[in-house]
Structure formats: structure tokens, C-alpha cells
Motif scaffolding. Structure first.
Motif, PDB file in Angstrom:
ATOM      1  N   PHE A  54     -56.331 -46.157 107.039  1.00  0.00           N
ATOM      2  CA  PHE A  54     -57.598 -46.719 107.272  1.00  0.00           C
ATOM      3  C   PHE A  54     -58.151 -46.649 108.571  1.00  0.00           C
ATOM      4  N   ASP A  55     -57.294 -47.264 109.783  1.00  0.00           N
ATOM      5  CA  ASP A  55     -57.812 -47.312 110.940  1.00  0.00           C
ATOM      6  C   ASP A  55     -58.185 -45.920 111.427  1.00  0.00           C
ATOM      7  N   SER A  56     -57.222 -44.855 111.275  1.00  0.00           N
ATOM      8  CA  SER A  56     -57.457 -43.456 111.829  1.00  0.00           C
ATOM      9  C   SER A  56     -58.716 -43.099 111.417  1.00  0.00           C
ATOM     10  N   LEU A  98     -54.328 -38.562 114.809  1.00  0.00           N
ATOM     11  CA  LEU A  98     -54.305 -37.403 114.676  1.00  0.00           C
ATOM     12  C   LEU A  98     -54.176 -36.752 113.251  1.00  0.00           C
ATOM     13  N   LEU A  99     -53.102 -37.119 112.412  1.00  0.00           N
ATOM     14  CA  LEU A  99     -52.854 -36.464 111.375  1.00  0.00           C
ATOM     15  C   LEU A  99     -53.694 -36.997 110.172  1.00  0.00           C
ATOM     16  N   PRO A 100     -54.111 -38.182 109.998  1.00  0.00           N
ATOM     17  CA  PRO A 100     -55.431 -38.607 109.054  1.00  0.00           C
ATOM     18  C   PRO A 100     -56.586 -37.957 109.367  1.00  0.00           C
ATOM     19  N   LEU A 101     -57.018 -37.815 110.618  1.00  0.00           N
ATOM     20  CA  LEU A 101     -58.181 -36.856 110.968  1.00  0.00           C
ATOM     21  C   LEU A 101     -58.139 -35.530 110.533  1.00  0.00           C
ATOM     22  N   ALA A 102     -57.020 -35.067 110.903  1.00  0.00           N
ATOM     23  CA  ALA A 102     -56.671 -33.509 110.609  1.00  0.00           C
ATOM     24  C   ALA A 102     -57.064 -33.251 109.165  1.00  0.00           C
ATOM     25  N   LEU A 103     -56.466 -34.263 108.345  1.00  0.00           N
ATOM     26  CA  LEU A 103     -56.681 -34.197 106.816  1.00  0.00           C
ATOM     27  C   LEU A 103     -58.168 -34.219 106.449  1.00  0.00           C
ATOM     28  N   ALA A 104     -58.853 -35.228 107.034  1.00  0.00           N
ATOM     29  CA  ALA A 104     -60.179 -35.465 106.586  1.00  0.00           C
ATOM     30  C   ALA A 104     -61.087 -34.553 106.953  1.00  0.00           C
ATOM     31  N   ARG A 105     -60.808 -33.796 108.269  1.00  0.00           N
ATOM     32  CA  ARG A 105     -61.833 -32.998 108.848  1.00  0.00           C
ATOM     33  C   ARG A 105     -60.933 -31.732 109.062  1.00  0.00           C
ATOM     34  N   GLY A 106     -61.261 -30.913 107.893  1.00  0.00           N
ATOM     35  CA  GLY A 106     -60.424 -29.472 108.062  1.00  0.00           C
ATOM     36  C   GLY A 106     -61.372 -28.286 108.588  1.00  0.00           C
ATOM     37  N   ASP A 107     -62.517 -28.860 108.985  1.00  0.00           N
ATOM     38  CA  ASP A 107     -63.441 -27.882 109.785  1.00  0.00           C
ATOM     39  C   ASP A 107     -63.137 -28.008 111.171  1.00  0.00           C
ATOM     40  N   CYS A 108     -62.272 -29.046 111.839  1.00  0.00           N
ATOM     41  CA  CYS A 108     -62.084 -29.321 113.210  1.00  0.00           C
ATOM     42  C   CYS A 108     -60.812 -28.923 113.456  1.00  0.00           C
ATOM     43  N   THR A 109     -60.449 -28.789 114.728  1.00  0.00           N
ATOM     44  CA  THR A 109     -59.276 -28.340 115.332  1.00  0.00           C
ATOM     45  C   THR A 109     -58.640 -29.379 116.060  1.00  0.00           C
ATOM     46  N   ALA A 119     -44.587 -33.060 110.072  1.00  0.00           N
ATOM     47  CA  ALA A 119     -45.366 -33.542 109.071  1.00  0.00           C
ATOM     48  C   ALA A 119     -46.604 -32.686 108.935  1.00  0.00           C
ATOM     49  N   SER A 120     -47.009 -32.052 109.850  1.00  0.00           N
ATOM     50  CA  SER A 120     -48.053 -31.065 109.737  1.00  0.00           C
ATOM     51  C   SER A 120     -47.654 -29.705 108.988  1.00  0.00           C
ATOM     52  N   SER A 121     -46.430 -29.385 109.158  1.00  0.00           N
ATOM     53  CA  SER A 121     -45.872 -28.538 108.468  1.00  0.00           C
ATOM     54  C   SER A 121     -45.987 -28.575 106.658  1.00  0.00           C
ATOM     55  N   LEU A 122     -45.253 -29.774 106.507  1.00  0.00           N
ATOM     56  CA  LEU A 122     -45.214 -30.558 105.278  1.00  0.00           C
ATOM     57  C   LEU A 122     -46.615 -30.318 104.754  1.00  0.00           C
ATOM     58  N   LEU A 123     -47.634 -30.919 105.237  1.00  0.00           N
ATOM     59  CA  LEU A 123     -48.865 -30.848 104.699  1.00  0.00           C
ATOM     60  C   LEU A 123     -49.723 -29.792 104.514  1.00  0.00           C
TER      61      LEU A 123
END
Length: 219
Positions: free
Chosen positions: A42-44, A68-79, A96-100
């Protein structure tokens, strides 16, 4: 609805993976699923709406991958690039990045000042959470930002006091305070995002090496 279900499934995978690996490697102080959801996920997500479309984002001191990880999940348009000085945490983020299947997320075992030698003033957004006092954080983060870019610092209820103490650092480093956005976690704890705009070039002598930003903050 299907997209939301897939998103929630990935969060569940990340939560379970974190708790399992944490038993082996002591990655986070949080050991309960509810705390991970409230205090990490939630915080991320608080900064997700603030990222411009297609932004390049660096998470300084990414730790076990939050935000990092929640933001990357939520914003697939960003790197996203996460950097941290603790190798076991970087290894976890990579796993985790590989797993997801997060193709938009990388992690490097580097200090922020080392990254500056190759990626100085190259990011649209720099985030940091639970890393250091704001005056110290500015010296690590602002050199990585493009002019016009935004630093997003995740802070607690003392955010405005920290910002007052960072005025000298901002003046020296080419930053300007833009806003402090307060919010509450599901647990009731108060949090804030401190937004700092990169308004000018950061002098090349910053960040200082030898841990000087922490030992002798710009105050």
C-alpha cells in the motif's frame, strides 16, 4: 476485471515469495502477510499516480524491492532500475522480477554515488524509501535526475521538519521543494511523499564519496 485479478495474483506471489525468502535471508522486519500488504504494498503504491507516462525511474536504496517492485507492477509503461549496496537484497529483487515476469524492472548491486558515474542526470524520476534523512537523500538522488525531473521521498510524519532541514542541500544541489503529500496506511500510521523538483544542474562534486553525505550532511 481479469487484469485486476492478474494484478492481485502477482501481488500474492510476491507476498509469499518475500515471506519465504525472508526466513532465509532476513530481508525485511515485517513477517506477517497483513503487514507486508499495508506497510510495503500500500505504501509503495502511493507514488504510482505521480509517475509520468513512459518515465525512467531509479529507486535508490531499493532494499528488498519497495517501492520498486509494486511500482513496476502497477506502471508497466515505465522502466525501473533499483540500486542497493546490500547484495542479498539485490539478488532477491532480481529473483522476484523474474518470478513476476517484470521486463521493465532491473536491479544493480551499486551505491547511488557509483551509479552517478554512468547515469548522471539521466532519470525522469528518482524514488527513495526508508534510506536516510532528507538532506542526505537529496545528495544521493538529485545528481541522478534530469533537469525538470522529480525526486519522490517516502517519509513519515516528520516529513515537513526534514524538509526544513534540507534547505541548504536543495540550494546547493539544484533542487526545489514542490509539495508534501500526506496519507495514512490501512494501519492508521501517517506517511508522506516529499516531492522535490530538479530545477538546475547539480555541481559535479556531488555526491561526495567516502560516505560524506551521511557523515557531514549539507546542513
Amino acid at each position: 476485471r481479469e487484469a485486476l485479478a492478474r494484478f492481485e495474483d502477482k501481488l500474492d506471489v510476491l507476498r509469499r515469495f518475500l515471506l519465504t525468502e525472508n526466513e532465509k535471508y532476513n530481508l525485511t522486519a515485517l513477517t506477517e502477510a497483513e503487514d507486508v500488504s499495508a506497510k510495503h504494498f500500500f505504501d509503495s503504491f502511493a507514488a504510482a499516480p505521480l509517475l509520468p507516462c513512459g518515465a525512467s525511474v531509479c529507486d535508490v536504496g531499493c532494499g528488498a524491492g519497495f517501492p520498486l517492485l509494486p511500482l513496476a507492477l502497477a506502471r508497466g509503461d515505465c522502466t525501473f532500475l533499483g540500486v542497493d549496496a546490500t547484495e542479498k537484497k539485490v539478488n532477491f529483487v532480481r529473483a522476484a522480477s523474474s518470478l513476476l515476469a517484470l521486463e521493465n524492472c532491473r536491479a544493480e548491486h551499486l551505491r547511488a554515488e557509483e551509479l552517478c558515474s554512468s547515469r548522471r542526470e539521466s532519470f525522469d524520476i528518482v524514488t527513495a524509501r526508508a534510506v536516510a534523512d532528507l538532506a542526505v537523500l537529496c545528495e544521493y538522488c538529485l545528481p541522478l535526475l534530469k533537469e525538470g525531473g522529480l525526486m519522490i521521498a517516502y517519509k513519515g510524519p516528520g516529513a515537513k521538519l526534514e524538509l526544513d532541514g534540507a534547505k541548504k542541500a536543495l540550494s546547493l544541489l539544484g533542487g526545489s521543494a514542490e509539495n508534501v503529500i500526506g496519507y495514512s496506511l490501512p494501519t492508521g500510521e501517517e506517511r508522506a511523499l516529499v516531492l522535490i523538483r530538479k530545477t538546475g544542474q547539480t555541481p559535479l562534486k556531488y555526491p561526495r564519496g567516502g560516505n560524506k553525505p551521511r557523515l557531514k550532511p549539507l546542513k
